[in-house]
Design a protein around this motif. Structure first.
Motif, short mmCIF file in Angstrom:
data_model
loop_
_atom_site.label_atom_id
_atom_site.label_comp_id
_atom_site.label_asym_id
_atom_site.label_seq_id
_atom_site.Cartn_x
_atom_site.Cartn_y
_atom_site.Cartn_z
N ASN A 63 -2.35 51.15 42.87
CA ASN A 63 -2.38 49.81 42.24
C ASN A 63 -2.74 49.31 41.31
OD1 ASN A 63 0.12 50.26 45.13
ND2 ASN A 63 -1.29 49.76 45.90
N TYR A 64 -3.38 49.52 41.48
CA TYR A 64 -4.63 48.39 39.92
C TYR A 64 -3.50 48.23 38.84
CZ TYR A 64 -9.12 50.01 41.71
OH TYR A 64 -10.28 50.44 42.51
N LEU A 67 -2.42 45.22 39.98
CA LEU A 67 -2.44 43.87 40.15
C LEU A 67 -3.30 43.63 39.11
CD1 LEU A 67 -4.29 45.48 43.40
CD2 LEU A 67 -3.27 43.93 43.14
N THR A 68 -3.74 44.34 37.78
CA THR A 68 -4.19 43.79 36.46
C THR A 68 -3.82 44.04 35.87
OG1 THR A 68 -6.00 46.08 36.58
CG2 THR A 68 -6.79 44.00 38.17
N GLU A 169 1.43 46.59 51.62
CA GLU A 169 1.10 45.03 50.98
C GLU A 169 0.41 44.07 51.98
OE1 GLU A 169 0.64 44.13 48.53
OE2 GLU A 169 1.09 46.18 47.05
#
Length: 374
Positions: A63-64, A67-68, A169
């Motif tokens: 999921n990085y 997120l970023t 989530e």
């Protein structure tokens, strides 16, 4: 961060738990390598307090990117773990500390995983989805894929599952904390145990979306009561189950997905109400009708203690309340759990499994050889 760590460690220590702390892996250098400066400060602080902690790096790296905006592939994650291992060896307190991981969200081709989180993103939209056998069986398929990769690269390495839920989530409002969601939780525990996964961590205890075990007022939710009963009655040793008329041979190209799921373990050695050699069955009935099971052989003439979990109130499967053998489960006071009272069944009596329920049956004094010794 120091104050938060103090509170977290003290909570774990007072509860008799061991803390595994996940360090922040999202801090990245321009070349995408892990920036460990913040982690090093935290390690030094923790060492100064002599905290007995094990470590992990990051959470759900798949999921990085979301997120970023920056992805971390398996090669880089492996290098990051080597870097963290070197940091731990520089600090005497943690030179021999356990290091867990890498962590992934779902198995991918050629992924080696030691610590894994599992979610059903996008596959749970209504309460009846938790009754779908295809959804419940998805986890088993994924675990087999992981085991195949691990056995090929690091035979004997343990696989842990650190999160199970409807979504990664934080869950789904009015679904993830419902009675129906407990079908997924109990089935996962049984399926994972039968596949040799010996550590499953629940995600999460409190204040994370809707997957938690207690509500905002610390009142236990259905999965809490289910987990409590499981820990009280179910030991780690898994037993084979054969049910005449249930284990049917699938036709070519067809998978049998049973709505009546039966698991068996040795009864927990920590439960002093039952002598060693007793057996615990736990049964999930996804049918909308009751089912009957007759114990045979050495189990036939034994006293059985029944624990049937059902939703409480008019909300049915949506309920956030649970009853045990017809009695509402609720705390006696802020610090006292209720007595989990069984219903004795006379020897030889047929087990009647109510529709859409989860139930535990302790067959007492079986003196099963596999369950007499640890």
């Amino acid at each position: 961060m120091a104050r938060s760590l103090d509170k977290l460690y003290n909570f774990a220590d007072c509860s008799g738990l061991h803390l595994i702390f996940a360090l922040n892996a999202l801090r990245r250098n321009p070349d995408n390598s892990w920036n460990s400066s913040n982690a090093l400060s935290l390690l030094k602080y923790s060492a100064s307090k002599k905290y007995n902690i094990s470590w992990e790096l990051g959470n759900e790296p798949n999921n990085y990117r979301a997120l970023t905006g920056r992805a971390v592939n398996g090669t880089q994650l492996g290098k990051d773990y080597v870097q963290l291992k070197r940091l731990l060896q520089l600090i005497r307190t943690y030179s021999r500390a356990s290091l867990y991981g890498p962590n992934i969200g779902r198995p991918r081709k050629n992924v080696v995983t030691l610590l894994d989180g599992y979610y059903l993103d996008g596959r749970v939209a209504k309460v009846t989805d938790f009754l779908k056998t295809r959804l419940l069986d998805t986890l088993s398929d994924q675990i087999r894929k992981i085991q195949k990769v691990v056995n090929a690269h690091v035979p004997g390495k343990k696989i842990w599952l650190e999160g199970i839920g409807a979504t990664s989530e934080g869950g789904i409002t009015n679904l993830s904390d419902s009675y129906a969601a407990s079908f997924l939780w109990l089935n996962s525990l049984g399926m994972l145990a039968s596949q040799g996964i010996d550590a499953v961590m629940r995600h999460s205890f409190f204040d994370h979306g809707h997957n938690y075990l207690v509500d905002q007022d610390f009142n236990p939710l259905p999965d809490y009561w289910l987990s409590l009963l499981y820990k009280r009655l179910v030991g780690p040793r898994v037993l084979a189950v054969h049910v005449a008329g249930l284990q049917r041979k699938p036709r070519p190209g067809r998978v049998i997905r049973d709505k009546l799921r039966i698991y068996a373990h040795c009864t927990s050695y920590h439960n002093h109400n039952y002598v060693r050699g007793s057996i615990t069955l736990y049964i999930i009935n996804l049918h909308r009708s009751r089912k009957k099971i007759k114990l045979v052989g050495t189990l036939r003439d034994k006293l059985v203690h029944q624990y049937v979990l059902q939703p409480y109130g008019q909300e049915g499967l949506h309920s956030r309340l649970m009853q045990l053998n017809g009695q509402l489960l609720t705390m006696v006071d802020d610090g006292t759990l209720p007595y989990l009272k069984p219903r004795p069944l006379r020897p030889g009596r047929t087990l009647v499994i109510p529709p859409l329920t989860m139930s535990f049956y302790v067959v007492k004094n079986v003196n099963a050889l596999a369950c007499r010794y640890r």
